[in-house]
Design a protein around this motif. Sequence first.
Motif, PDB file in Angstrom:
ATOM      1  N   PRO A   1       0.820  -1.218   0.000  1.00 47.02           N
ATOM      2  CA  PRO A   1       0.000   0.000   0.000  1.00 47.02           C
ATOM      3  C   PRO A   1       0.851   1.264   0.000  1.00 47.02           C
ATOM      4  O   PRO A   1       1.806   1.387   0.768  1.00 47.02           O
ATOM      5  N   LEU A   2       0.485   2.184  -0.869  1.00 46.90           N
ATOM      6  CA  LEU A   2       1.108   3.497  -0.943  1.00 46.90           C
ATOM      7  C   LEU A   2       0.174   4.528  -0.330  1.00 46.90           C
ATOM      8  O   LEU A   2      -1.045   4.371  -0.350  1.00 46.90           O
ATOM      9  N   GLY A   3       0.747   5.587   0.189  1.00 52.22           N
ATOM     10  CA  GLY A   3      -0.074   6.668   0.726  1.00 52.22           C
ATOM     11  C   GLY A   3       0.805   7.772   1.269  1.00 52.22           C
ATOM     12  O   GLY A   3       2.011   7.821   1.007  1.00 52.22           O
ATOM     13  N   THR A   4       0.210   8.654   2.026  1.00 50.56           N
ATOM     14  CA  THR A   4       0.936   9.768   2.614  1.00 50.56           C
ATOM     15  C   THR A   4       1.608   9.311   3.905  1.00 50.56           C
ATOM     16  O   THR A   4       0.931   8.839   4.821  1.00 50.56           O
ATOM     17  N   ILE A   5       2.914   9.451   3.966  1.00 47.09           N
ATOM     18  CA  ILE A   5       3.665   9.052   5.163  1.00 47.09           C
ATOM     19  C   ILE A   5       4.231  10.295   5.853  1.00 47.09           C
ATOM     20  O   ILE A   5       4.401  11.348   5.238  1.00 47.09           O
ATOM     21  N   HIS A   6       4.537  10.150   7.136  1.00 39.39           N
ATOM     22  CA  HIS A   6       5.173  11.236   7.874  1.00 39.39           C
ATOM     23  C   HIS A   6       6.622  11.389   7.422  1.00 39.39           C
ATOM     24  O   HIS A   6       7.088  12.490   7.164  1.00 39.39           O
ATOM     25  N   GLY A   7       7.350  10.283   7.379  1.00 36.99           N
ATOM     26  CA  GLY A   7       8.689  10.280   6.828  1.00 36.99           C
ATOM     27  C   GLY A   7       9.822  10.589   7.795  1.00 36.99           C
ATOM     28  O   GLY A   7      10.992  10.400   7.444  1.00 36.99           O
ATOM     29  N   ASP A   8       9.498  11.050   9.012  1.00 39.48           N
ATOM     30  CA  ASP A   8      10.573  11.423   9.942  1.00 39.48           C
ATOM     31  C   ASP A   8      10.080  11.339  11.386  1.00 39.48           C
ATOM     32  O   ASP A   8      10.442  12.164  12.220  1.00 39.48           O
ATOM     33  N   LEU A   9       9.279  10.314  11.690  1.00 34.48           N
ATOM     34  CA  LEU A   9       8.650  10.249  13.008  1.00 34.48           C
ATOM     35  C   LEU A   9       9.574   9.607  14.030  1.00 34.48           C
ATOM     36  O   LEU A   9       9.324   8.530  14.569  1.00 34.48           O
TER      37      LEU A   9
END
Length: 327
Positions: A190-198
């Motif tokens: 699944p692809l989507g919007t990630i935080h990327g730096d949590l």
Amino acid sequence: MAVYTHISRPQLEALLEDYSLGQLVEFKGIEGGIENSNYFVTLEQDGSQIGYVLTLFEELGYDEMPFFVELGQWLQARQVPVPFAIKDRNGIALKQLGGKPAFFQPRFHGQHVERAEITPEHCAEIGAALARFHLAGEEFYLRRQAQRGVFWWRRESQAIQHLLKPEDAELLRQEVALFDELRDKPFGLPLGTIHGDLFHDNALFAGDRLEAILDIYNAATAFLLFDLAIVANDWCTDAQGNVDPQREQALTRAYAGVRPFSDEECAAWPKLTRTAAMRFWLSRLIPWLGVEQASRQGAEMRLKDPDELRRILLNRIAQPASISPAG
């Protein structure tokens, strides 16, 4: 150092004229950040004082800002506790101050949890919250390629190979190739919007209860599971790179309780935990080696030790991670 662009009281009062937030009481720069200039701003309205945060963006250009403005407001409307740009009287959120993109955000309270003090309860809280973040972002209408994604790490890993010890150069090459193999297979992740730096310093807690997820300005469109792997590598490991099974199980179970994993994600998890470690190892190596210079004149660079992520990577190779559909 966290304030690169200094502002005056008259500048701030002029900006506040666009809003109906109240009268300026005081403001002060916030220490601790490394990318943007941040200020605590206290306003008084109807006899009450309310705190806000004013952020001036030092790295992101105006053309990049709509994604983050819209994302923050989108997530906030779906009860995800993140900073979001406050609109002025005319419905405008993105402003300019000191020649930089800027906006006001609500001020969240709570404390950062020190790494040595992270408990399974903290990990469960952040796991469930990240799953809600991902679900809320499923239908978000904007897309953004990660600034330091696959094309970046392919290029940069090759560029610094000659500066590394042979074994480190080979390890980096191996891990970049590992992710390429994963992408080439029809995993259907699944692809989507990630935080990327949590990382743990991007969350605020009151005791064991999560108050807010901060710093969404590395958000991008990517594998959702990659986001969880970033969290696991930071929240569930010690300074030697060893994984705490209790914390990692609390994290993944709480996440799966909100968004269950697919069989494809369970199969990809061992590789993605390695890729997440490799990506941040690389991003720390570059300034450490002196390849990347401070972008602001006189900026104080607080370098993070790349060996920390190298140890995590080696641990993930020696002891592959695993998850089940239920976490």
